[in-house]
Design a protein around this motif. Structure first.
Motif, mmCIF file in Angstrom:
data_model
loop_
_atom_site.group_PDB
_atom_site.id
_atom_site.type_symbol
_atom_site.label_atom_id
_atom_site.label_comp_id
_atom_site.label_asym_id
_atom_site.label_seq_id
_atom_site.Cartn_x
_atom_site.Cartn_y
_atom_site.Cartn_z
ATOM 1 N N GLU A 1 0.843 -1.444 -0.122
ATOM 2 C CA GLU A 1 -0.101 0.088 -0.172
ATOM 3 C C GLU A 1 0.945 1.432 0.013
ATOM 4 O OE1 GLU A 1 -3.040 1.954 -0.702
ATOM 5 O OE2 GLU A 1 -3.243 -0.096 -0.563
ATOM 6 N N ALA A 2 1.878 1.129 0.501
ATOM 7 C CA ALA A 2 3.082 2.527 0.595
ATOM 8 C C ALA A 2 3.423 2.645 -0.794
ATOM 9 C CB ALA A 2 4.069 1.954 1.699
ATOM 10 N N ASP A 3 3.107 2.019 -1.668
ATOM 11 C CA ASP A 3 3.803 2.232 -3.089
ATOM 12 C C ASP A 3 2.726 3.061 -3.979
ATOM 13 O OD1 ASP A 3 5.871 0.620 -3.008
ATOM 14 O OD2 ASP A 3 4.680 -1.206 -3.549
ATOM 15 N N ARG A 4 1.125 3.094 -3.567
ATOM 16 C CA ARG A 4 0.420 3.635 -4.167
ATOM 17 C C ARG A 4 0.432 4.994 -4.574
ATOM 18 N NH1 ARG A 4 -4.497 1.913 -5.157
ATOM 19 N NH2 ARG A 4 -4.414 0.503 -3.687
ATOM 20 N N GLU A 5 0.921 6.007 -3.631
ATOM 21 C CA GLU A 5 0.942 7.373 -4.307
ATOM 22 C C GLU A 5 2.139 7.592 -5.488
ATOM 23 O OE1 GLU A 5 -0.061 10.918 -5.331
ATOM 24 O OE2 GLU A 5 -1.260 9.769 -3.638
ATOM 25 N N ALA A 6 3.163 6.674 -5.242
ATOM 26 C CA ALA A 6 4.151 6.977 -6.237
ATOM 27 C C ALA A 6 3.695 6.256 -7.548
ATOM 28 C CB ALA A 6 5.312 6.031 -5.929
ATOM 29 N N LEU A 7 3.113 5.114 -7.445
ATOM 30 C CA LEU A 7 2.586 4.543 -8.723
ATOM 31 C C LEU A 7 1.224 5.316 -9.314
ATOM 32 C CD1 LEU A 7 2.436 0.848 -7.634
ATOM 33 C CD2 LEU A 7 4.464 1.903 -8.985
ATOM 34 N N ARG A 8 0.608 6.025 -8.755
ATOM 35 C CA ARG A 8 -0.462 6.846 -9.292
ATOM 36 C C ARG A 8 0.216 7.907 -9.763
ATOM 37 N NH1 ARG A 8 -4.453 9.052 -4.798
ATOM 38 N NH2 ARG A 8 -6.112 8.705 -5.986
ATOM 39 N N GLN A 9 1.156 8.376 -9.377
ATOM 40 C CA GLN A 9 1.966 9.408 -10.232
ATOM 41 C C GLN A 9 2.738 8.765 -11.460
ATOM 42 O OE1 GLN A 9 4.309 11.971 -7.577
ATOM 43 N NE2 GLN A 9 2.876 12.065 -6.040
ATOM 44 N N LEU A 10 3.493 7.858 -11.273
ATOM 45 C CA LEU A 10 4.093 7.201 -12.395
ATOM 46 C C LEU A 10 2.786 6.757 -13.563
ATOM 47 C CD1 LEU A 10 6.665 4.299 -12.138
ATOM 48 C CD2 LEU A 10 5.028 4.064 -13.542
ATOM 49 N N PHE A 11 1.856 6.448 -13.038
ATOM 50 C CA PHE A 11 0.724 6.007 -14.058
ATOM 51 C C PHE A 11 0.416 7.228 -14.970
ATOM 52 C CE2 PHE A 11 -3.880 4.814 -14.793
ATOM 53 C CZ PHE A 11 -3.273 3.682 -15.556
ATOM 54 N N VAL A 12 0.267 8.313 -14.324
ATOM 55 C CA VAL A 12 -0.125 9.423 -15.029
ATOM 56 C C VAL A 12 1.176 10.016 -15.927
ATOM 57 C CG1 VAL A 12 -0.475 12.001 -14.874
ATOM 58 C CG2 VAL A 12 -1.921 10.323 -13.522
ATOM 59 N N VAL A 13 2.330 10.161 -15.315
ATOM 60 C CA VAL A 13 3.548 10.450 -16.249
ATOM 61 C C VAL A 13 3.541 9.622 -17.426
ATOM 62 C CG1 VAL A 13 5.886 10.730 -16.358
ATOM 63 C CG2 VAL A 13 4.712 11.642 -14.323
ATOM 64 N N SER A 14 3.540 8.314 -17.307
ATOM 65 C CA SER A 14 3.868 7.117 -18.163
ATOM 66 C C SER A 14 2.690 7.171 -19.330
ATOM 67 C CB SER A 14 3.805 5.783 -17.480
ATOM 68 O OG SER A 14 5.022 5.778 -16.732
ATOM 69 N N ARG A 15 1.470 7.430 -18.870
ATOM 70 C CA ARG A 15 0.364 7.416 -19.882
ATOM 71 C C ARG A 15 0.344 8.879 -20.724
ATOM 72 N NH1 ARG A 15 -4.370 4.092 -18.989
ATOM 73 N NH2 ARG A 15 -5.643 5.764 -19.534
ATOM 74 N N ASP A 16 0.657 9.906 -20.140
ATOM 75 C CA ASP A 16 1.083 11.088 -20.765
ATOM 76 C C ASP A 16 1.930 11.226 -21.869
ATOM 77 O OD1 ASP A 16 -1.016 12.526 -19.369
ATOM 78 O OD2 ASP A 16 0.133 13.513 -18.036
ATOM 79 N N ALA A 17 3.325 10.296 -21.518
ATOM 80 C CA ALA A 17 4.379 10.226 -22.389
ATOM 81 C C ALA A 17 3.698 9.057 -23.596
ATOM 82 C CB ALA A 17 5.647 9.781 -21.758
ATOM 83 N N ALA A 18 3.188 7.932 -23.220
ATOM 84 C CA ALA A 18 2.897 6.938 -24.136
ATOM 85 C C ALA A 18 1.706 7.223 -25.074
ATOM 86 C CB ALA A 18 2.563 5.664 -23.417
#
Length: 146
Positions: free
Chosen positions: A10-27
């Motif tokens: 669960e401690a990963d959630r915030e970092a993965l939420r941000q990674l998801f947005v950055v990665s989707r915006d780029a891809a």
């Protein structure tokens, strides 16, 4: 570069939420910047097995699998870490969670992702249209499976 693939906590959630947005915006360069939201991660991975790729104690990618259907739902690597083998490691980590022939959907417009999956032994099984646009339904080529 040393990367470990491990189960989500669960401690990963915030970092993965941000990674998801950055990665989707780029891809998804065709999508309007800002159309991807942090909460999209939560909705997109609900009920799924999530694996995290970590480098120097920081998530640099993740994959999520809908185990009941052996379906790879998400695989995203932060743009700064693409091309370094992180996606390959995540995909390999998912293998043990596939109970049958694994499948995934890859948007046709995401040509880079299609090339990546094909390089990993996946092939196009069919084509269809979805809410985000036309996509390929891909499956792991059983001849490539170890």
């Amino acid at each position: 570069m040393q990367v470990i693939v491990r189960d989500f906590v669960e401690a990963d959630r915030e970092a993965l939420r941000q990674l998801f947005v950055v990665s989707r915006d780029a891809a998804f360069s065709w999508a309007v910047i800002g159309s991807h939201k942090l909460e999209d991660f939560d909705m997109s991975t609900a009920g799924e097995r999530i694996l995290v790729a970590e480098h120097s104690c920081h998530p640099v990618g993740f994959a999520s699998v809908w185990q009941d259907d052996s379906f790879l739902h998400n695989l995203f690597v932060h743009p700064r870490y693409q091309g370094l083998g992180v996606g390959t490691m995540l995909l390999a980590g998912c293998d043990k969670y596939f109970s049958g022939a694994p499948t995934l959907k890859c948007l046709k417009a995401n040509e880079r992702a299609k090339r990546f999956y094909q390089s990993q032994g996946w092939r196009v099984r069919s084509e269809a249209d979805g809410p985000e646009g036309p996509y390929f339904l891909m499956e792991a080529d059983p001849r490539q499976q170890v």
